[in-house]
Design an enzyme around this catalytic site. Sequence first.
Site, PDB file in Angstrom:
ATOM      1  N   ASP A  22      44.109  34.180  39.949  1.00 23.39           N
ATOM      2  CA  ASP A  22      43.584  35.165  38.997  1.00 23.39           C
ATOM      3  C   ASP A  22      43.945  34.819  37.552  1.00 23.39           C
ATOM      4  O   ASP A  22      44.976  34.215  37.288  1.00 23.39           O
ATOM      5  CB  ASP A  22      44.153  36.553  39.365  1.00 23.39           C
ATOM      6  CG  ASP A  22      43.409  37.675  38.668  1.00 23.39           C
ATOM      7  OD1 ASP A  22      42.241  37.471  38.293  1.00 23.39           O
ATOM      8  OD2 ASP A  22      44.002  38.765  38.500  1.00 23.39           O
ATOM      9  N   GLY A  23      43.082  35.225  36.619  1.00 23.16           N
ATOM     10  CA  GLY A  23      43.390  35.110  35.196  1.00 23.16           C
ATOM     11  C   GLY A  23      42.514  34.148  34.408  1.00 23.16           C
ATOM     12  O   GLY A  23      42.795  33.883  33.238  1.00 23.16           O
ATOM     13  N   ASN A  24      41.438  33.662  35.018  1.00 20.64           N
ATOM     14  CA  ASN A  24      40.566  32.704  34.308  1.00 20.64           C
ATOM     15  C   ASN A  24      39.925  33.325  33.066  1.00 20.64           C
ATOM     16  O   ASN A  24      39.840  32.697  32.016  1.00 20.64           O
ATOM     17  CB  ASN A  24      39.427  32.218  35.210  1.00 20.64           C
ATOM     18  CG  ASN A  24      39.917  31.527  36.451  1.00 20.64           C
ATOM     19  OD1 ASN A  24      41.099  31.237  36.558  1.00 20.64           O
ATOM     20  ND2 ASN A  24      39.016  31.260  37.383  1.00 20.64           N
ATOM     21  N   HIS A  39      36.680  29.733  34.112  1.00 22.79           N
ATOM     22  CA  HIS A  39      36.399  29.313  35.487  1.00 22.79           C
ATOM     23  C   HIS A  39      36.309  27.787  35.573  1.00 22.79           C
ATOM     24  O   HIS A  39      36.829  27.175  36.500  1.00 22.79           O
ATOM     25  CB  HIS A  39      35.098  29.945  35.999  1.00 22.79           C
ATOM     26  CG  HIS A  39      35.143  31.449  36.042  1.00 22.79           C
ATOM     27  ND1 HIS A  39      36.205  32.137  36.575  1.00 22.79           N
ATOM     28  CD2 HIS A  39      34.262  32.401  35.626  1.00 22.79           C
ATOM     29  CE1 HIS A  39      35.974  33.444  36.479  1.00 22.79           C
ATOM     30  NE2 HIS A  39      34.806  33.627  35.895  1.00 22.79           N
ATOM     31  N   ASN A  70      33.679  40.671  43.832  1.00 22.84           N
ATOM     32  CA  ASN A  70      33.233  39.833  42.711  1.00 22.84           C
ATOM     33  C   ASN A  70      31.712  39.724  42.622  1.00 22.84           C
ATOM     34  O   ASN A  70      31.173  39.357  41.572  1.00 22.84           O
ATOM     35  CB  ASN A  70      33.850  38.422  42.787  1.00 22.84           C
ATOM     36  CG  ASN A  70      35.339  38.370  42.510  1.00 22.84           C
ATOM     37  OD1 ASN A  70      36.050  37.505  43.017  1.00 22.84           O
ATOM     38  ND2 ASN A  70      35.838  39.291  41.686  1.00 22.84           N
ATOM     39  N   ARG A 190      50.307  35.438  43.598  1.00 28.28           N
ATOM     40  CA  ARG A 190      49.203  35.857  42.714  1.00 28.28           C
ATOM     41  C   ARG A 190      49.559  35.493  41.289  1.00 28.28           C
ATOM     42  O   ARG A 190      50.656  35.826  40.813  1.00 28.28           O
ATOM     43  CB  ARG A 190      48.938  37.366  42.806  1.00 28.28           C
ATOM     44  CG  ARG A 190      47.762  37.757  41.891  1.00 28.28           C
ATOM     45  CD  ARG A 190      47.349  39.198  41.985  1.00 28.28           C
ATOM     46  NE  ARG A 190      46.118  39.414  41.232  1.00 28.28           N
ATOM     47  CZ  ARG A 190      45.118  40.202  41.593  1.00 28.28           C
ATOM     48  NH1 ARG A 190      45.208  40.900  42.709  1.00 28.28           N
ATOM     49  NH2 ARG A 190      44.038  40.326  40.852  1.00 28.28           N
ATOM     50  N   SER A 198      44.150  43.282  45.852  1.00 25.06           N
ATOM     51  CA  SER A 198      42.697  43.141  45.669  1.00 25.06           C
ATOM     52  C   SER A 198      41.946  42.766  46.953  1.00 25.06           C
ATOM     53  O   SER A 198      41.150  41.815  46.965  1.00 25.06           O
ATOM     54  CB  SER A 198      42.392  42.124  44.551  1.00 25.06           C
ATOM     55  OG  SER A 198      43.015  42.503  43.354  1.00 25.06           O
ATOM     56  N   GLU A 209      56.062  37.048  52.239  1.00 20.04           N
ATOM     57  CA  GLU A 209      56.825  37.224  51.001  1.00 20.04           C
ATOM     58  C   GLU A 209      55.807  37.186  49.860  1.00 20.04           C
ATOM     59  O   GLU A 209      54.920  36.328  49.857  1.00 20.04           O
ATOM     60  CB  GLU A 209      57.834  36.076  50.810  1.00 20.04           C
ATOM     61  CG  GLU A 209      58.904  36.012  51.875  1.00 20.04           C
ATOM     62  CD  GLU A 209      59.826  37.235  51.872  1.00 20.04           C
ATOM     63  OE1 GLU A 209      60.001  37.850  50.806  1.00 20.04           O
ATOM     64  OE2 GLU A 209      60.342  37.570  52.956  1.00 20.04           O
TER      65      GLU A 209
HETATM   66  C1  IPE Z   1      40.846  38.765  42.963  1.00 19.49           C
HETATM   67  O1  IPE Z   1      40.774  38.751  41.570  1.00 19.49           O
HETATM   68  C2  IPE Z   1      39.793  37.872  43.549  1.00 19.49           C
HETATM   69  C3  IPE Z   1      39.980  36.447  43.335  1.00 19.49           C
HETATM   70  C4  IPE Z   1      40.977  35.866  42.714  1.00 19.49           C
HETATM   71  C5  IPE Z   1      38.956  35.589  43.899  1.00 19.49           C
HETATM   72  P1  IPE Z   1      39.987  39.878  40.761  1.00 19.49           P
HETATM   73  O2  IPE Z   1      40.121  39.537  39.329  1.00 19.49           O
HETATM   74  O3  IPE Z   1      38.618  40.013  41.287  1.00 19.49           O
HETATM   75  O4  IPE Z   1      40.822  41.171  41.127  1.00 19.49           O
HETATM   76  P2  IPE Z   1      40.867  42.611  40.441  1.00 19.49           P
HETATM   77  O5  IPE Z   1      39.479  43.145  40.500  1.00 19.49           O
HETATM   78  O6  IPE Z   1      41.347  42.445  39.059  1.00 19.49           O
HETATM   79  O7  IPE Z   1      41.823  43.379  41.263  1.00 19.49           O
HETATM   80  C1  IPE Z   2      39.857  34.786  38.798  1.00 17.72           C
HETATM   81  O1  IPE Z   2      39.883  34.989  37.424  1.00 17.72           O
HETATM   82  C2  IPE Z   2      38.558  34.189  39.270  1.00 17.72           C
HETATM   83  C3  IPE Z   2      37.741  35.061  40.104  1.00 17.72           C
HETATM   84  C4  IPE Z   2      38.044  36.277  40.420  1.00 17.72           C
HETATM   85  C5  IPE Z   2      36.488  34.514  40.603  1.00 17.72           C
HETATM   86  P1  IPE Z   2      39.179  36.254  36.733  1.00 17.72           P
HETATM   87  O2  IPE Z   2      37.770  35.911  36.452  1.00 17.72           O
HETATM   88  O3  IPE Z   2      39.378  37.462  37.562  1.00 17.72           O
HETATM   89  O4  IPE Z   2      40.003  36.373  35.394  1.00 17.72           O
HETATM   90  P2  IPE Z   2      40.576  37.691  34.722  1.00 17.72           P
HETATM   91  O5  IPE Z   2      41.388  38.390  35.768  1.00 17.72           O
HETATM   92  O6  IPE Z   2      39.401  38.503  34.295  1.00 17.72           O
HETATM   93  O7  IPE Z   2      41.400  37.210  33.593  1.00 17.72           O
HETATM   94 MG    MG Z   3      40.827  38.854  37.665  1.00 16.99          MG
END
Ligand code: IPE
Ligand code: IPE
Ligand code: MG
Length: 249
Positions: A22-24, A39, A70, A190, A198, A209
Amino acid sequence: MESFKDKIDLEHLPKHVAIIMDGNGRWAKCRGEERTFGHKSAITAVREAINACNEIHIPYLTLYTFSSENWNRPNDEVDTLMGLISETLLLEAEQIFTKGLRMHVIGDIERLPTLVQDQLNNLIDITKDNTRGNLVLALSYGSQNEILNAVKKISTKVKNGDLKEEDITEEVFEDHLYTRNLPPVDLLIRTSGEVRISNFLLWQIAYAELQFLDVLWPDFGKENLYECIYNFQNKERRFGKTSEQLEKN
Ligand code: IPE
Ligand code: IPE
Ligand code: MG
C-alpha cells in the site's frame, strides 16, 4: 552497516509471508505526480520482495495486488493498473520461471481482462513443476466474498447429500477457499502506515504476526523485508498457550 539478512535465523523462517502493498498513490502525490506514476514505480519494490524471499528461501509469498474493492476506483486508474499487471507479467514471466517459482493466483479472476487471465493461466501452467518457492498473487481478491463462496459451496454439498454437516471441519472449510493447498500466513506486512487489513485473508491470518511499516510501497526494499523477518523471529508465538508451556518443549 550490518544487514538484517545476516541476523536472520535461516532455520526458523516464516513459511508464508503475505504483503499488503500500500501507498503508491501517496508516494506519487508527495512528488507532485499522478497516482498512476506511483503504481508504475511500485514494480521495483515487487521485484525486491520476490527476490528477497527467494534469496533466503521463504516457501510462500502472497502479494495483495488488487482488491475486489479496488474495482471501485476511477476507470482510468483501474485501466492503468490492469495494463501494468499485464505488462509486468509479460516482462517478469521468464524471471519467475528461472527463479524456480511456482505461480498461484487467488481472487475472482474472471473479472480481470481476458488477456490478463490468459497470461496468468499460462504462467500457472508453465511453472507448475517448480519447487523452489511459491508466488501467490491476490488479484480481484476479497476475503469476505471468498468466505461467503465457501459457505455456499459447502451448503450445496450438504443439500445434495455429498457432505454431512458433522463432517464440516476447519480443514474441509479451508478446502473451499481460494487458498486451498496454501499454508496459513505466518507473517503479514502492510506498508504505508495504515493499520488495517482491508479484506485480506481474514481466515488465513488467524494466528499471523502482523507488522505495519511507515514506508510507502514504492520505497520498500529487501532490507525492509529482512527486518520484518528478524522482528518476526523475536516474537514468541504462543498459539494460546503460556510461555512456560512453550519452554518445556
Ligand atoms: C489494499 O489497499 C489493497 C491492496 C494493496 C491491493 P487499499 O489502498 O485498497 O486499502 P484501503 O482501501 O485504503 O483500506
Ligand atoms: C496500493 O497503493 C496499490 C493498490 C491498492 C492497487 P494505493 O493506490 O492504495 O496508494 P495510496 O494508499 O492511495 O497511497
Ligand atoms: Mg491504499
